[in-house]
Design an enzyme around this catalytic site. Structure first.
Site, PDB file in Angstrom:
ATOM      1  N   TYR A  39      24.651 -28.227 -33.723  1.00  0.00           N
ATOM      2  CA  TYR A  39      24.391 -28.122 -32.281  1.00  0.00           C
ATOM      3  C   TYR A  39      22.893 -28.055 -31.999  1.00  0.00           C
ATOM      4  O   TYR A  39      22.374 -28.716 -31.115  1.00  0.00           O
ATOM      5  CB  TYR A  39      25.108 -26.894 -31.694  1.00  0.00           C
ATOM      6  CG  TYR A  39      26.498 -27.234 -31.230  1.00  0.00           C
ATOM      7  CD1 TYR A  39      26.740 -27.579 -29.911  1.00  0.00           C
ATOM      8  CD2 TYR A  39      27.554 -27.252 -32.121  1.00  0.00           C
ATOM      9  CE1 TYR A  39      28.007 -27.920 -29.488  1.00  0.00           C
ATOM     10  CE2 TYR A  39      28.829 -27.590 -31.711  1.00  0.00           C
ATOM     11  CZ  TYR A  39      29.054 -27.928 -30.392  1.00  0.00           C
ATOM     12  OH  TYR A  39      30.310 -28.283 -29.982  1.00  0.00           O
ATOM     13  N   ALA A  57      17.182 -15.790 -21.389  1.00  0.00           N
ATOM     14  CA  ALA A  57      16.463 -16.260 -20.205  1.00  0.00           C
ATOM     15  C   ALA A  57      16.896 -15.451 -18.993  1.00  0.00           C
ATOM     16  O   ALA A  57      18.091 -15.164 -18.830  1.00  0.00           O
ATOM     17  CB  ALA A  57      16.756 -17.738 -19.970  1.00  0.00           C
ATOM     18  N   ARG A 110      51.298 -15.495 -18.105  1.00  0.00           N
ATOM     19  CA  ARG A 110      51.408 -15.665 -16.648  1.00  0.00           C
ATOM     20  C   ARG A 110      50.704 -16.965 -16.236  1.00  0.00           C
ATOM     21  O   ARG A 110      49.659 -17.316 -16.778  1.00  0.00           O
ATOM     22  CB  ARG A 110      50.736 -14.478 -15.945  1.00  0.00           C
ATOM     23  CG  ARG A 110      50.981 -14.424 -14.460  1.00  0.00           C
ATOM     24  CD  ARG A 110      50.845 -13.003 -13.987  1.00  0.00           C
ATOM     25  NE  ARG A 110      49.468 -12.522 -14.162  1.00  0.00           N
ATOM     26  CZ  ARG A 110      48.533 -12.569 -13.212  1.00  0.00           C
ATOM     27  NH1 ARG A 110      48.802 -13.069 -12.029  1.00  0.00           N
ATOM     28  NH2 ARG A 110      47.325 -12.106 -13.445  1.00  0.00           N
ATOM     29  N   GLY A 130      41.171  -9.903 -20.648  1.00  0.00           N
ATOM     30  CA  GLY A 130      40.420 -10.672 -19.665  1.00  0.00           C
ATOM     31  C   GLY A 130      38.978 -10.900 -20.060  1.00  0.00           C
ATOM     32  O   GLY A 130      38.462 -10.258 -20.982  1.00  0.00           O
ATOM     33  N   ASP A 139      32.317 -21.823 -18.079  1.00  0.00           N
ATOM     34  CA  ASP A 139      33.075 -20.590 -17.810  1.00  0.00           C
ATOM     35  C   ASP A 139      32.436 -19.692 -16.758  1.00  0.00           C
ATOM     36  O   ASP A 139      33.135 -18.883 -16.138  1.00  0.00           O
ATOM     37  CB  ASP A 139      33.214 -19.768 -19.101  1.00  0.00           C
ATOM     38  CG  ASP A 139      34.319 -20.295 -20.008  1.00  0.00           C
ATOM     39  OD1 ASP A 139      34.814 -21.408 -19.756  1.00  0.00           O
ATOM     40  OD2 ASP A 139      34.671 -19.590 -20.975  1.00  0.00           O
ATOM     41  N   THR A 194      36.904 -25.422 -23.117  1.00  0.00           N
ATOM     42  CA  THR A 194      35.755 -26.159 -23.625  1.00  0.00           C
ATOM     43  C   THR A 194      35.653 -27.597 -23.112  1.00  0.00           C
ATOM     44  O   THR A 194      34.572 -28.000 -22.663  1.00  0.00           O
ATOM     45  CB  THR A 194      35.774 -26.122 -25.170  1.00  0.00           C
ATOM     46  OG1 THR A 194      35.361 -24.819 -25.557  1.00  0.00           O
ATOM     47  CG2 THR A 194      34.851 -27.146 -25.783  1.00  0.00           C
ATOM     48  N   ALA A 220      46.309 -26.184 -24.423  1.00  0.00           N
ATOM     49  CA  ALA A 220      47.202 -25.763 -25.503  1.00  0.00           C
ATOM     50  C   ALA A 220      47.038 -24.280 -25.750  1.00  0.00           C
ATOM     51  O   ALA A 220      46.000 -23.685 -25.449  1.00  0.00           O
ATOM     52  CB  ALA A 220      46.896 -26.533 -26.777  1.00  0.00           C
ATOM     53  N   HIS A 265      60.303 -43.040 -34.310  1.00  0.00           N
ATOM     54  CA  HIS A 265      61.394 -42.298 -34.934  1.00  0.00           C
ATOM     55  C   HIS A 265      61.125 -42.123 -36.426  1.00  0.00           C
ATOM     56  O   HIS A 265      60.627 -43.048 -37.053  1.00  0.00           O
ATOM     57  CB  HIS A 265      62.701 -43.070 -34.723  1.00  0.00           C
ATOM     58  CG  HIS A 265      63.910 -42.326 -35.183  1.00  0.00           C
ATOM     59  ND1 HIS A 265      64.401 -41.215 -34.525  1.00  0.00           N
ATOM     60  CD2 HIS A 265      64.711 -42.514 -36.263  1.00  0.00           C
ATOM     61  CE1 HIS A 265      65.468 -40.778 -35.166  1.00  0.00           C
ATOM     62  NE2 HIS A 265      65.671 -41.535 -36.230  1.00  0.00           N
TER      63      HIS A 265
HETATM   64  C1  LIG Z   1      39.103 -16.296 -28.463  1.00  0.00           C
HETATM   65  C2  LIG Z   1      38.900 -17.541 -27.624  1.00  0.00           C
HETATM   66  C3  LIG Z   1      39.602 -18.683 -27.926  1.00  0.00           C
HETATM   67  C4  LIG Z   1      39.411 -19.836 -27.179  1.00  0.00           C
HETATM   68  N1  LIG Z   1      40.132 -20.942 -27.506  1.00  0.00           N
HETATM   69  C5  LIG Z   1      39.965 -22.090 -26.795  1.00  0.00           C
HETATM   70  C6  LIG Z   1      40.667 -23.278 -27.148  1.00  0.00           C
HETATM   71  O1  LIG Z   1      41.464 -23.285 -28.090  1.00  0.00           O
HETATM   72  N2  LIG Z   1      40.439 -24.394 -26.430  1.00  0.00           N
HETATM   73  C7  LIG Z   1      39.556 -24.415 -25.372  1.00  0.00           C
HETATM   74  O2  LIG Z   1      39.377 -25.458 -24.756  1.00  0.00           O
HETATM   75  N3  LIG Z   1      38.878 -23.297 -25.004  1.00  0.00           N
HETATM   76  C8  LIG Z   1      39.062 -22.152 -25.699  1.00  0.00           C
HETATM   77  N4  LIG Z   1      38.354 -21.027 -25.351  1.00  0.00           N
HETATM   78  C9  LIG Z   1      37.451 -21.076 -24.171  1.00  0.00           C
HETATM   79  C10 LIG Z   1      36.114 -21.725 -24.535  1.00  0.00           C
HETATM   80  O3  LIG Z   1      35.555 -21.057 -25.634  1.00  0.00           O
HETATM   81  C11 LIG Z   1      35.189 -21.673 -23.339  1.00  0.00           C
HETATM   82  O4  LIG Z   1      35.827 -22.295 -22.233  1.00  0.00           O
HETATM   83  C12 LIG Z   1      33.870 -22.391 -23.588  1.00  0.00           C
HETATM   84  O5  LIG Z   1      33.203 -21.838 -24.685  1.00  0.00           O
HETATM   85  C13 LIG Z   1      32.991 -22.311 -22.336  1.00  0.00           C
HETATM   86  O6  LIG Z   1      31.734 -22.888 -22.590  1.00  0.00           O
HETATM   87  P1  LIG Z   1      30.460 -22.394 -21.778  1.00  0.00           P
HETATM   88  O7  LIG Z   1      29.338 -23.267 -22.254  1.00  0.00           O
HETATM   89  O8  LIG Z   1      30.748 -22.334 -20.342  1.00  0.00           O
HETATM   90  O9  LIG Z   1      30.219 -20.897 -22.227  1.00  0.00           O
HETATM   91  P2  LIG Z   1      29.908 -20.288 -23.707  1.00  0.00           P
HETATM   92  O10 LIG Z   1      30.491 -21.157 -24.756  1.00  0.00           O
HETATM   93  O11 LIG Z   1      30.346 -18.898 -23.617  1.00  0.00           O
HETATM   94  O12 LIG Z   1      28.340 -20.418 -23.809  1.00  0.00           O
HETATM   95  C14 LIG Z   1      27.463 -19.638 -23.061  1.00  0.00           C
HETATM   96  C15 LIG Z   1      26.260 -19.346 -23.921  1.00  0.00           C
HETATM   97  O13 LIG Z   1      25.226 -18.799 -23.122  1.00  0.00           O
HETATM   98  C16 LIG Z   1      24.537 -17.821 -23.870  1.00  0.00           C
HETATM   99  N5  LIG Z   1      23.865 -16.946 -22.913  1.00  0.00           N
HETATM  100  C17 LIG Z   1      24.445 -16.088 -22.037  1.00  0.00           C
HETATM  101  N6  LIG Z   1      23.503 -15.530 -21.266  1.00  0.00           N
HETATM  102  C18 LIG Z   1      22.313 -16.038 -21.667  1.00  0.00           C
HETATM  103  C19 LIG Z   1      20.966 -15.858 -21.240  1.00  0.00           C
HETATM  104  N7  LIG Z   1      20.679 -15.056 -20.196  1.00  0.00           N
HETATM  105  N8  LIG Z   1      19.990 -16.507 -21.883  1.00  0.00           N
HETATM  106  C20 LIG Z   1      20.271 -17.346 -22.930  1.00  0.00           C
HETATM  107  N9  LIG Z   1      21.535 -17.557 -23.358  1.00  0.00           N
HETATM  108  C21 LIG Z   1      22.539 -16.933 -22.722  1.00  0.00           C
HETATM  109  C22 LIG Z   1      25.630 -17.146 -24.676  1.00  0.00           C
HETATM  110  O14 LIG Z   1      25.101 -16.494 -25.819  1.00  0.00           O
HETATM  111  C23 LIG Z   1      26.525 -18.334 -25.029  1.00  0.00           C
HETATM  112  O15 LIG Z   1      26.191 -18.891 -26.284  1.00  0.00           O
HETATM  113  C24 LIG Z   1      38.501 -19.850 -26.091  1.00  0.00           C
HETATM  114  C25 LIG Z   1      37.782 -18.696 -25.778  1.00  0.00           C
HETATM  115  C26 LIG Z   1      37.974 -17.552 -26.541  1.00  0.00           C
HETATM  116  C27 LIG Z   1      37.191 -16.320 -26.196  1.00  0.00           C
END
Ligand SMILES: Cc1cc2nc3c(=O)[nH]c(=O)nc-3n(C[C@H](O)[C@H](O)[C@H](O)COP(=O)(O)OP(=O)(O)OC[C@H]3O[C@@H](n4cnc5c(N)ncnc54)[C@H](O)[C@@H]3O)c2cc1C
Length: 460
Positions: A101, A117, A206, A263, A304, A312, A342, A436
């Site tokens: 990454y 940040a 739910r 949650g 998120d 994701t 899923a 099948h």
């Molecule tokens: C246990 C678990 C299982 C999951 N399984 C699935 C799955 O099977 N399939 C699926 O699609 N989704 C799954 N998800 C949900 C998925 O992980 C999230 O939807 C996805 O990671 C959201 O991406 P994001 O970039 O919005 O946030 P994140 O991936 O949370 O990234 C946000 C990043 O911002 C960084 N950050 C926060 N504040 C600051 C700051 N002020 N300065 C610098 N960096 C900062 C954090 O450290 C983090 O790395 C799962 C989540 C969990 C918790």
């Protein structure tokens, strides 16, 4: 300030699924991009979410296959499982992905910062003591798990901790019934722990289709998980390394680990959003419009942190679309209809489109349900049923929802989602030839309607 006087054309806060994609694509379009990550590149999904979770699910599946092999004539003596070896292998893979990454970002020409940040004003950020300015800023900070406000909650763990447990507990009490709760209940059970699952609703998951929820409750019980529906936690007591979970009805569960999957909350606290004039909703999520703009027109939010569909692929799609819109001369929105999802229990659940109840709220629907024992388990001896369901508009015959609990459900549903996005009807499903012998062929051979819902109201 003229655009060229800002340090960056775009600054992305958060190096998770949404932020990495947005920063990488924007840099590829030629924008001057900075991105800050305070904890781990790849964010929740790569480090404490989808990826390590699926590896743990697969670890459980190998154990089940070893047991099931006897039904196919194999004599396999299953040895003990090493949690430590699994976690070490998982950590190695996660470290590899984290490196990828970071390299993707640098390779695209983005400047990476490994620090938190925080907004100083609407165009200025403090990044670990450095001050940077940007014309556009993207908030992609994701969310974090929360604990319930009960006595002794700190004696329990949250999902982030579950990936780093020093050993597999003998007994686990999981609190919650969202997808993370049921997935971890299933993982711990598959690896040999005794699991109690405590949840407030009569059924787990739910928001999912009722038939799926009922099938899941049955399959969790078949897996040996003790279900405690319609219960809420009141207190966690500590007794050395053991825990006692006291429920509001007065029942108690003696266990080794209490796991709160109750949650998640957007990570917007102490981000200086008040100084930037960015408005939040009552859950702390950044409020955005259809163009993913916050209340400040040059500050956007994706993934998120907006607390919409917290998956994701949605976060990635939002990041990509925003970068294309801002710097790729390709303004575009993404549709959040028919987002497939899923739940990686054993067996898994997958779903796309509307539940029966959602669909029936807008008109009559035809329901097709099929339940059977999949071929593998006719010989394995394991009790694992499959349930498949189609929700079809009674008038137009358009397929509005597809739901499945059973082996390979997620792999099957991805293909069905394409058909649904294209607006497939039941007739399109029916004229598709099956493969099948598979479970998937059932989706194109369901000829007998199970029931029609809402016809009487429609006739009124
Ligand atoms: C246990 C678990 C299982 C999951 N399984 C699935 C799955 O099977 N399939 C699926 O699609 N989704 C799954 N998800 C949900 C998925 O992980 C999230 O939807 C996805 O990671 C959201 O991406 P994001 O970039 O919005 O946030 P994140 O991936 O949370 O990234 C946000 C990043 O911002 C960084 N950050 C926060 N504040 C600051 C700051 N002020 N300065 C610098 N960096 C900062 C954090 O450290 C983090 O790395 C799962 C989540 C969990 C918790």
């Amino acid at each position: 300030m003229p655009a060229s006087n800002y340090d960056f054309d775009l600054f992305v806060i958060g190096g998770g699924s949404a932020g990495v994609r947005c920063a990488r694509i924007a840099a590829g379009h030629g924008a001057r991009v900075g991105v800050a990550e305070e904890r781990f590149w790849g964010g929740t999904c790569v480090n404490v979410g989808c990826v390590p979770k699926k590896l743990l699910v697969q670890a459980g599946e190998y154990g089940a296959w070893a047991d099931d092999a006897a039904g196919f004539g194999w004599e396999i003596a299953k040895g003990p499982h090493s949690w430590q070896r699994l976690i070490a292998a998982k950590d190695q893979e996660i470290n590899r992905l984290k490196g990828i990454y970071r390299r993707l970002l640098e390779g695209a020409g983005a400047k990476v910062f490994e620090a938190r940040a925080v907004f100083l004003d609407a165009h200025t950020l403090d990044i670990g003591g450095a001050r940077v300015t940007a014309e556009n800023i993207v908030i992609a900070v994701g969310g974090h798990p929360t604990r319930p406000h009960i006595k002794g909650a700190h004696f329990g763990i949250i999902s982030d901790d579950a990936f780093y447990l020093p050993e597999l507990p003998r007994r686990v009490a999981v609190v919650g019934s969202g997808f993370i709760a049921v997935e971890f209940a299933s993982i711990f059970a598959a690896l040999g722990a005794h699991v109690d699952l405590v949840y407030r609703q009569p059924l787990p998951l739910r928001g999912f289709d009722q038939d799926v929820r009922e099938a899941l409750a049955e399959s969790l019980a078949d897996q040996g998980i003790t279900l405690h529906p319609s219960h809420t936690p009141h207190e966690v007591q500590e007794n050395g390394s053991a825990r006692r979970l006291v429920l509001t009805h007065g029942d108690t569960i003696d266990t080794d680990l209490v796991f709160f999957a109750t949650g998640r909350k957007p990570a917007t606290a102490q981000l200086g959003l008040d100084k930037a004039g960015v408005a939040l909703d009552e859950h702390g999520a950044v409020i955005i419009n259809n163009a993913r703009r916050s209340s400040q027109k040059h500050i956007y939010a994706i993934g998120d942190v907006t607390n919409r569909i917290t998956l994701t692929p949605v976060a990635i799609a939002e990041g990509h679309a925003l970068a294309d819109t801002l710097f790729g001369e390709n303004p575009r929105a993404i549709s959040l209809d028919n987002v497939p999802a899923a739940v990686f229990t054993s067996p898994p659940i997958a779903t796309v489109g509307l539940t029966e109840d959602e669909a029936a709220a807008s008109g009559p629907v035809d329901i097709y349900v099929s339940k059977f024992t999949p071929m593998r388990h006719t010989l394995s001896g394991r009790v694992r049923k499959t349930m498949m369901k189609l929700v079809v508009d009674h008038q137009t015959k358009k397929v509005l929802g597809a739901h499945m609990l059973g082996e390979d459900a997620a792999e099957i549903m991805q293909g069905l989602a394409i058909a649904m996005v294209m607006g497939a009807t039941k007739a399109d499903f029916d004229r598709t030839i099956g493969i099948h012998p598979t479970a998937a062929e059932e989706f194109v051979t369901m000829r007998t309607r199970t029931r029609t819902v809402g016809l009487a109201q429609a006739a009124d």
